[in-house]
Design a protein around this motif. Structure first.
Motif, PDB file in Angstrom:
ATOM      1  N   GLU A   1      -0.306  55.907  22.568  1.00 45.33           N
ATOM      2  CA  GLU A   1      -0.452  57.351  22.591  1.00 45.33           C
ATOM      3  C   GLU A   1       0.859  57.972  22.124  1.00 45.33           C
ATOM      4  O   GLU A   1       1.905  57.715  22.704  1.00 45.33           O
ATOM      5  CB  GLU A   1      -0.780  57.801  24.009  1.00 45.33           C
TER       6      GLU A   1
ATOM      7  N   ASP B   1      -0.276  64.151  23.238  1.00 49.70           N
ATOM      8  CA  ASP B   1      -1.586  64.432  23.803  1.00 49.70           C
ATOM      9  C   ASP B   1      -2.676  64.357  22.741  1.00 49.70           C
ATOM     10  O   ASP B   1      -3.832  64.070  23.049  1.00 49.70           O
ATOM     11  CB  ASP B   1      -1.575  65.838  24.417  1.00 49.70           C
TER      12      ASP B   1
ATOM     13  N   ASP C   1      -6.226  62.400  17.490  1.00 54.13           N
ATOM     14  CA  ASP C   1      -7.311  61.752  18.224  1.00 54.13           C
ATOM     15  C   ASP C   1      -8.671  62.187  17.675  1.00 54.13           C
ATOM     16  O   ASP C   1      -9.600  61.383  17.555  1.00 54.13           O
ATOM     17  CB  ASP C   1      -7.218  62.089  19.716  1.00 54.13           C
TER      18      ASP C   1
HETATM   19 CA   LIG Z   1      -4.941  61.824  24.858  1.00 54.06          CA
END
Ligand SMILES: [Ca+2]
Ligand SMILES: Nc1ncnc2c1ncn2[C@@H]1O[C@H](COP(=O)(O)OP(=O)(O)OP(=O)(O)O)[C@@H](O)[C@H]1O
Ligand SMILES: Nc1ncnc2c1ncn2[C@@H]1O[C@H](COP(=O)(O)OP(=O)(O)OP(=O)(O)O)[C@@H](O)[C@H]1O
Ligand SMILES: [Ca+2]
Ligand SMILES: [Ca+2]
Ligand SMILES: [Ca+2]
Lengths: 219, 219
Positions: B142, B145, B207
């Protein structure tokens, strides 16, 4: 179609899986023999039930074989973990992931047909140790035994220079695939991109080259 | 100069940290109150001693403040974990990492000056859940976010095509930073590189874009 999961054992590990699966939009049936734990997950999981999963009849009544993927997160009670896995396998569950406490437990689980065996404490220990070894390496993704992607904190040695300037690719054989700057992520930065102190460099390369870069460029 | 660490608590988590630190060439003092566990690590750690770390005098005798970084991997016994951390802090240890059992425990540890608090079971639960959600996403890092690096298994939909062919960057806004093929890793593959079934693509992007790629290109 929504994915349907079952989590058996609502300890820290199983509980965390349950929460994250629900957060990602999946349907989760949460099972524990402890009514207090089940209570805690009643408002989190799609459905939460008290059951002893070493009881085949209980699993049949829950229609367990209609679920795509069952994770057995029973830890301490190795015998229950093994028996639960065996029954799930016999009932024809498609995919079974099981938490192992040690190598012996893992071996038995593999023999009886667990599709995936996980060692959360061991694997997280390895991650944390690697973070401890280097103050600059924040996180990493292991690509192979010899290649990794690493998050490295840029210090005052790099700040002010551009990627071109530092000639990182030619000198160290590594590539910068992204730069994290606060909450921003610059993907595939240009060679002219200046590096700021506090930037986090996402680099890819062989472990040996990355280590060389970390030792030479940052100290 | 070799780095010097102390690991308190040789359970699965602490034990794994100890092993990995030693493997990476660090010096490790391993401590547990259980003589059996200490025995097990006598041949692994640089030094292994039986001690109750809630006993300040015992820690002083071990010269604990000369070590760079102490990790407290006591889990179940939250009171001992807190007391040990408090004493280490008072003795002036430079860096203290502590395993937390729950949010309350974590909050207390932070208040008394732990430099880093870790939740191995919770964090590994999140990782495993994300792997369960997608059959194609094998592992990930990651970045923020909204951005990640993901390992995605190439299926028959991609096989035979080149990166150019699939026009991945323009169509999905993601980049392929590497391709894993067996034990080989092709870093920064050329646009003409053909994708084989079973290749593992290491991609970077938002993402949302990665999810779109995973849904559209792989199904
Ligand atoms: Ca995330
Ligand atoms: N046969 C069983 N059927 C259903 N649930 C079970 C069974 N055996 C154990 N459990 C449940 O599994 C859960 C996890 O067990 P474990 O002993 O590993 O707890 P834990 O140490 O809290 O786990 P963690 O390491 O994830 O924090 C417990 O909540 C326990 O009640
Ligand atoms: N005051 C103390 N001083 C030294 N060692 C301690 C102290 N209290 C607990 N320990 C040790 O800490 C270790 C880890 O404790 P814990 O109860 O979390 O074990 P565990 O469940 O095996 O850990 P894990 O979740 O990592 O598998 C044990 O080996 C225990 O003997
Ligand atoms: Ca490695
Ligand atoms: Ca435990
Ligand atoms: Ca545990």
């Amino acid at each position: 179609m929504k994915k349907e999961f079952v989590v058996v054992g609502l300890g820290r590990f199983g509980g965390s899986i349950c929460r994250e699966l629900v957060e990602q939009g999946a349907d989760v049936l949460a099972i524990d023999q402890d009514p207090e734990r089940v209570d805690e997950f009643a408002s989190i999981a799609t459905q939460a039930v008290v059951a002893d999963t070493t009881d085949e009849q209980a699993l049949v009544s829950l229609g367990i074989r209609n679920f795509e993927h069952v994770i057995v997160a029973i830890g301490e009670d190795i015998q229950s973990s093994i028996l639960t896995t065996l029954i799930l396998k016999e009932l024809g569950v498609e995919k079974i992931t099981v938490k192992a406490q040690n190598d012996y437990h893992a071996k038995v689980l593999q023999k009886i047909g667990a599709d995936q065996v996980v060692h959360p404490e061991r694997d997280m220990g390895i991650r944390i140790a690697n973070n401890m070894i280097s103050n600059n390496i924040l996180d990493y993704l292991e690509l192979s035994d010899e290649h990794s992607i690493m998050e490295i904190k840029a210090n005052e040695m790099l700040a002010g220079h551009s990627i071109l300037d530092l000639d990182i690719r030619a000198r160290y054989g590594i590539n910068i695939v992204a730069i994290k700057r606060g909450e921003d992520v610059v993907v595939s930065p240009m060679a002219e991109e200046p590096i700021h102190e506090g930037d986090i460099l996402i680099i890819i390369g062989s472990d040996a080259d990355i280590l060389r870069f970390e030792k030479k460029a940052l100290h």
